[in-house]
Scaffold this active site. Structure first.
Site, mmCIF file in Angstrom:
data_model
loop_
_atom_site.group_PDB
_atom_site.id
_atom_site.type_symbol
_atom_site.label_atom_id
_atom_site.label_comp_id
_atom_site.label_asym_id
_atom_site.label_seq_id
_atom_site.Cartn_x
_atom_site.Cartn_y
_atom_site.Cartn_z
ATOM 1 N N ASN A 27 -18.962 -98.381 -0.262
ATOM 2 C CA ASN A 27 -20.010 -97.070 0.623
ATOM 3 C C ASN A 27 -19.827 -96.889 2.183
ATOM 4 O OD1 ASN A 27 -22.231 -95.301 0.474
ATOM 5 N ND2 ASN A 27 -23.211 -97.412 1.438
ATOM 6 N N GLU A 28 -19.987 -96.344 3.044
ATOM 7 C CA GLU A 28 -20.053 -96.577 4.443
ATOM 8 C C GLU A 28 -19.156 -97.805 4.888
ATOM 9 O OE1 GLU A 28 -23.757 -96.512 5.475
ATOM 10 O OE2 GLU A 28 -24.627 -94.665 4.778
ATOM 11 N N TYR A 170 -27.045 -88.230 7.990
ATOM 12 C CA TYR A 170 -28.800 -88.350 8.104
ATOM 13 C C TYR A 170 -29.322 -87.997 9.792
ATOM 14 C CZ TYR A 170 -28.833 -91.880 4.421
ATOM 15 O OH TYR A 170 -29.156 -92.649 3.448
ATOM 16 N N GLU A 233 -25.388 -89.165 0.369
ATOM 17 C CA GLU A 233 -27.154 -88.911 0.724
ATOM 18 C C GLU A 233 -26.917 -88.381 2.221
ATOM 19 O OE1 GLU A 233 -27.423 -94.132 2.368
ATOM 20 O OE2 GLU A 233 -26.228 -94.360 0.735
ATOM 21 N N TRP A 283 -31.960 -89.202 -0.348
ATOM 22 C CA TRP A 283 -31.555 -90.951 -0.969
ATOM 23 C C TRP A 283 -33.484 -91.256 0.166
ATOM 24 C CZ3 TRP A 283 -28.980 -94.743 -1.947
ATOM 25 C CH2 TRP A 283 -29.408 -96.315 -1.514
ATOM 26 N N GLU A 290 -33.644 -101.332 2.986
ATOM 27 C CA GLU A 290 -33.141 -101.372 3.935
ATOM 28 C C GLU A 290 -32.021 -101.750 4.592
ATOM 29 O OE1 GLU A 290 -31.148 -98.454 4.749
ATOM 30 O OE2 GLU A 290 -32.215 -97.187 2.782
ATOM 31 N N TRP A 291 -30.997 -102.037 4.479
ATOM 32 C CA TRP A 291 -29.913 -103.402 5.557
ATOM 33 C C TRP A 291 -31.651 -104.296 6.227
ATOM 34 C CZ3 TRP A 291 -24.950 -102.682 6.178
ATOM 35 C CH2 TRP A 291 -24.739 -101.458 5.446
#
Length: 361
Positions: A27-28, A170, A233, A283, A290-291
């Protein structure tokens, strides 16, 4: 690390493959590349940091490709699943019409999306602009290229290692050229600076510019062999939501508007641009960790009150009700537009896909 990852993937395929039909290997990877843990210990040495970042990209691409090969050769015939990685990308708008800013916008796309998508979807190797910039700047500093090269055998394994294009999106940025100087760093290689636009509402991690979503989907179609796309997402953390309490947390009109406008642009990409979007996921289902911002950056369509609700009940926000109705209607019906809701996707749509809507043409 590539072999370790392949062993891990093989274990997952073996244990869960009878139930899992859609796999995301990584992912990412761009975020993993940019937030390489070694920078915390050696941030002063930017040359070494950029070398580690490019090595991280190289290993992730090889790790994905090897896991894909393992699945196809050992599990696909029995399990029949689909496999890909989820690539994160914004959209870049040149800040001016100058040749320099247009080139900077292209570098934005190539250094963040193309560095992973081009090897997998095009020819097994990085984009030419990435190779030439990193190679030439490294040579000028009297060092070997900080970007690892793929062997011909690796290129063959990497090229075509996908069943669909997983996309996390996003925000959109305006991008301007920035002189890079002699510094041997990733930021100096990409050589741009980002900003927003007064017409684009700001949120916690970006700007609301739905048109960029459509342009990005068209860009993927045009540059990466017209793949089937699953939007893995897409979402928003409204600028003031985290500071609200109680019932006020449930009134997320900002998020509802965001998803209406972004799904509308996605539908235009499907119907007008011919992009093969098969799935869309908001998402996220509920506010999550979150991170580095932990729970202070809410993206969820459900709220969990960790302080005052010991049972941790998941309470739907307005956005959850919006999606519930969107799915029930198989689109966003209106007196004229109802016939253009996404009934075309019904037969092929993924089970976990949210219905999508045309709001305004």
């Amino acid at each position: 690390m590539v072999d370790y990852f392949d062993n891990y993937a093989r274990f997952c395929f073996d244990k869960f493959g009878s139930k899992v039909k859609y796999w995301i290997t990584l992912n990412e990877p761009a975020i993993v590349m940019l937030r390489h843990p070694f920078y915390m210990f050696d941030i002063s040495n930017k040359t070494k940091l950029s070398t580690l970042r490019y090595r991280t990209a190289y290993n992730q691409i090889l790790g994905h490709a090897k896991a894909y090969q393992t699945y196809k050769e050992n599990f696909y015939e029995k399990q029949g699943g689909y496999i890909m990685l989820a690539l994160s990308s914004g959209w870049a708008v040149p800040k001016t019409d100058s040749i320099q800013d247009m080139a900077a916008a292209d570098r934005y796309m190539q250094f963040h999306l193309g560095i992973f998508a081009h090897p997998i979807f095009v020819n097994g190797d990085y984009p030419d602009v990435v190779k030439s910039i990193v190679g030439n700047r490294s040579e000028a500093a009297g060092i070997a290229s900080r970007l690892p090269s793929f062997t011909e055998e690796e290129k063959i394994m990497i090229k075509g290692s996908y069943d669909f294009f997983g996309l996390n999106h996003y925000s959109t940025d305006k991008v301007a050229d920035r002189p890079s100087g002699d510094e041997q760093s990733f930021n100096a290689d990409e050589a741009f600076k980002k900003s927003g636009d007064p017409a684009w509402p700001d949120w916690v991690n970006g700007h609301v510019a739905p048109f960029g979503f459509r342009k990005l989907l068209k860009y993927i179609k045009d540059n990466y062999n017209d793949p089937t796309v699953i939007v893995t997402e897409n979402g928003v953390s409204p600028p003031t939501e985290a500071s609200k309490t109680g019932e006020k947390r449930l009134d997320d009109a900002f998020r509802v508007d965001y998803h209406k406008r972004y799904t509308n642009e996605m539908l235009k990409a499907i119907t007008d641009d011919g992009v093969k979007v098969k799935g869309y996921m908001a998402w996220t289902l509920m506010d999550n960790f979150e991170w580095g911002s932990a729970y202070s950056t809410p993206y969820g369509i459900h709220f969990v009150d960790f302080e005052n609700n010991p049972s941790l009940t998941r309470v739907p926000k307005k956005s959850a009700k919006f999606f519930k109705q969107l799915i029930a209607d198989n689109g966003f019906p209106g007196p004229v537009l109802k016939s253009r809701s996404l009934k075309m996707l019904t037969n092929d749509a993924l089970l976990f896909t949210f219905a999508v809507a045309l709001i305004y043409s």
